[in-house]
Design an enzyme around this catalytic site. Structure first.
Site, PDB file in Angstrom:
ATOM      1  N   SER A 135      14.120   0.485  -4.460  1.00 43.51           N
ATOM      2  CA  SER A 135      12.721   0.228  -4.793  1.00 43.51           C
ATOM      3  C   SER A 135      12.702  -0.779  -5.936  1.00 43.51           C
ATOM      4  O   SER A 135      13.267  -0.525  -7.000  1.00 43.51           O
ATOM      5  CB  SER A 135      12.055   1.543  -5.212  1.00 43.51           C
ATOM      6  OG  SER A 135      10.772   1.292  -5.727  1.00 43.51           O
ATOM      7  N   LYS A 262       8.373  13.796  -2.060  1.00 46.76           N
ATOM      8  CA  LYS A 262       8.957  13.937  -3.404  1.00 46.76           C
ATOM      9  C   LYS A 262       8.751  15.394  -3.774  1.00 46.76           C
ATOM     10  O   LYS A 262       7.600  15.851  -3.871  1.00 46.76           O
ATOM     11  CB  LYS A 262       8.228  13.057  -4.421  1.00 46.76           C
ATOM     12  CG  LYS A 262       8.478  11.570  -4.278  1.00 46.76           C
ATOM     13  CD  LYS A 262       7.727  10.778  -5.332  1.00 46.76           C
ATOM     14  CE  LYS A 262       7.902   9.278  -5.107  1.00 46.76           C
ATOM     15  NZ  LYS A 262       6.996   8.476  -5.959  1.00 46.76           N
TER      16      LYS A 262
HETATM   17  O1  OSB Z   1       5.793   5.302  -6.088  1.00 43.09           O
HETATM   18  O2  OSB Z   1       7.697   5.666  -5.306  1.00 43.09           O
HETATM   19  C1  OSB Z   1       6.977   5.467  -6.285  1.00 43.09           C
HETATM   20  C2  OSB Z   1       9.092   5.321  -9.472  1.00 43.09           C
HETATM   21  C3  OSB Z   1       8.244   5.927 -10.365  1.00 43.09           C
HETATM   22  C4  OSB Z   1       7.008   6.329  -9.942  1.00 43.09           C
HETATM   23  C5  OSB Z   1       6.611   6.122  -8.613  1.00 43.09           C
HETATM   24  C6  OSB Z   1       7.470   5.542  -7.695  1.00 43.09           C
HETATM   25  C7  OSB Z   1       8.724   5.101  -8.154  1.00 43.09           C
HETATM   26  C8  OSB Z   1       9.671   4.387  -7.300  1.00 43.09           C
HETATM   27  C9  OSB Z   1      11.125   4.439  -7.730  1.00 43.09           C
HETATM   28  O3  OSB Z   1       9.354   3.717  -6.356  1.00 43.09           O
HETATM   29  C10 OSB Z   1      12.045   4.952  -6.709  1.00 43.09           C
HETATM   30  C11 OSB Z   1      13.424   5.197  -7.295  1.00 43.09           C
HETATM   31  O4  OSB Z   1      13.655   6.279  -7.865  1.00 43.09           O
HETATM   32  O5  OSB Z   1      14.254   4.294  -7.216  1.00 43.09           O
HETATM   33 MG    MG Z   2       5.355   5.425  -4.025  1.00 39.96          MG
END
Ligand code: OSB
Ligand code: MG
Length: 370
Positions: A135, A262
């Site tokens: 991500s 999650k």
């Molecule tokens: O929306 O998926 C999300 C990180 C913090 C808050 C929200 C999100 C995220 C990420 C990170 O996309 C994903 C990861 O842990 O690499």
């Molecule tokens: Mg997300």
């Protein structure tokens, strides 16, 4: 399993690179680590709330408060049989899923250690390595995003997720798609758009994306239905799905075609398993989201993602994508086929480096008075 003590560590860990989303920029990641002692065993959990209420309303501060003043008194000195019993004991606390999930994770670690089984086995997981992606936060320009993606592709990531927000959306995704015609690509807006933006986002449909994640408000499943009706690309919900009920609403309303699971957002790994099962029964694929976890939360994500309906690659990247120094002795590495091996030791399958944990701790509370 008698809960003898609960220690909360409010920690802050420097990220290798800042992570920017539509709701803000993180350079250090804060979270709360939960250590539970029970009958000669120690279990660890991670509450994924961050410093500020950007992802949802919870913060490390509210989590410390809820865990210390409300969750702990309901279980300290009590016999907690399993995750369902834990959830039953805390039903009087409304919301605060990230806080609750951190404790449930520590309970699972204890349950695994007591039974001599890995979390994967306790959940009924079917694979010992998990397909993963990366991500990528918002970058200063489309060219910089292309460069960043190229770096991760070189490292072996076979799927990239680009964070988008109004003004940094179609152009950046199109630039990456042009450079990487075959990369598995998806975007995540973290609730930054409204239905009025749908026409402007329509060109995303031409980019062969795996999915568009959470374009609209977190409390608006109905407008996501309208949005999905206008797009061929599957809509994936993250923030909107906070209980198995919400997953059912989304399925019944045809608000999305994919769900990001999650455990934190859902209030516990047990709830993550429930959403997995519900989606499986409804032929809806799921994948495992991430919250920039430490090795503790990362281990739990890999265990969860071993379940059969986790069909799409997860946001569970290698440890070196996030931290130079982690709080677990184990580090997770990317295999050349864009997978990460599950930690299949007992419990979470990771051990805590107490010196590292101590060095990152901002505040610590030990609760053992019953
Ligand atoms: O929306 O998926 C999300 C990180 C913090 C808050 C929200 C999100 C995220 C990420 C990170 O996309 C994903 C990861 O842990 O690499
Ligand atoms: Mg997300």
């Amino acid at each position: 399993m008698k809960i003898e003590s609960i220690t909360l560590y409010h920690i802050s860990m420097p990220l290798i690179a800042p992570f920017e989303t539509s709701f803000g920029r993180e350079t250090d990641r804060q979270c709360v680590i939960i250590e539970i002692h029970s009958e000669g065993l120690v279990g660890y959990g991670e509450c994924v709330a961050t410093y500020d209420p950007g992802y949802n309303y919870e913060t490390t501060g509210t989590s410390m408060h809820i865990l210390r003043d409300f969750v702990s008194p309901l279980i300290l000195g009590k016999d907690v049989k399993d995750a369902a019993d834990f959830q039953e004991k805390i039903t009087s606390i409304r919301g605060h899923h990230l806080a609750k999930a951190g404790v449930e994770m520590a309970i699972w670690d204890l349950l695994g250690k007591r039974a001599g089984k890995s979390l994967r086995d306790l959940f009924g997981g079917v694979r010992d390595k998990v397909e993963v992606g990366v991500s990528i936060g918002i970058q200063s320009s489309p060219a910089k995003m292309v460069e960043t993606v190229a770096d991760f592709v070189k490292q072996g990531y076979g799927r990239a997720k680009l964070k988008i927000k109004p003004g940094t959306d179609v152009e950046v995704a199109a630039a990456v798609r042009k450079e990487f015609p075959n990369l598995r690509l998806q975007v995540d807006a973290n609730s930054a758009f409204t239905m009025d933006d749908a026409p402007g986002l329509k060109p995303l449909d031409k980019l062969n994306l795996l999915l568009i994640e959470q374009p609209l408000f977190e409390d608006d499943i109905w407008d996501h239905h309208k949005f999905q009706a206008e797009f061929e690309t599957p809509i994936c919900l993250d923030e909107s799905i906070i209980t198995p009920r919400h997953a059912r609403y989304a399925i019944e309303m045809k608000a999305c075609k994919i769900i990001n699971i999650k455990a934190g957002r859902l209030g516990g790994l047990s709830q993550g398993v429930m959403v997995h099962d519900l989606c499986q029964q409804n032929n809806m694929p799921v994948w495992c989201g991430g919250m920039l976890e430490t090795g503790i939360g990362r281990a739990s994500n890999l265990a969860l993602a071993s379940l059969p309906n986790f069909i799409l690659p997860g946001d569970v990247s290698a440890s070196d994508r996030y931290y130079t120094q982690d709080i677990t002795n184990e580090r997770f590495v990317l295999n050349p086929d864009s997978t990460i091996d599950g930690p299949n030791g007992i419990g979470l399958g990771v051990t805590v480096n107490s010196d590292a944990l101590k060095s990152f701790t901002l505040a610590q509370v030990k609760l053992d008075k019953i």
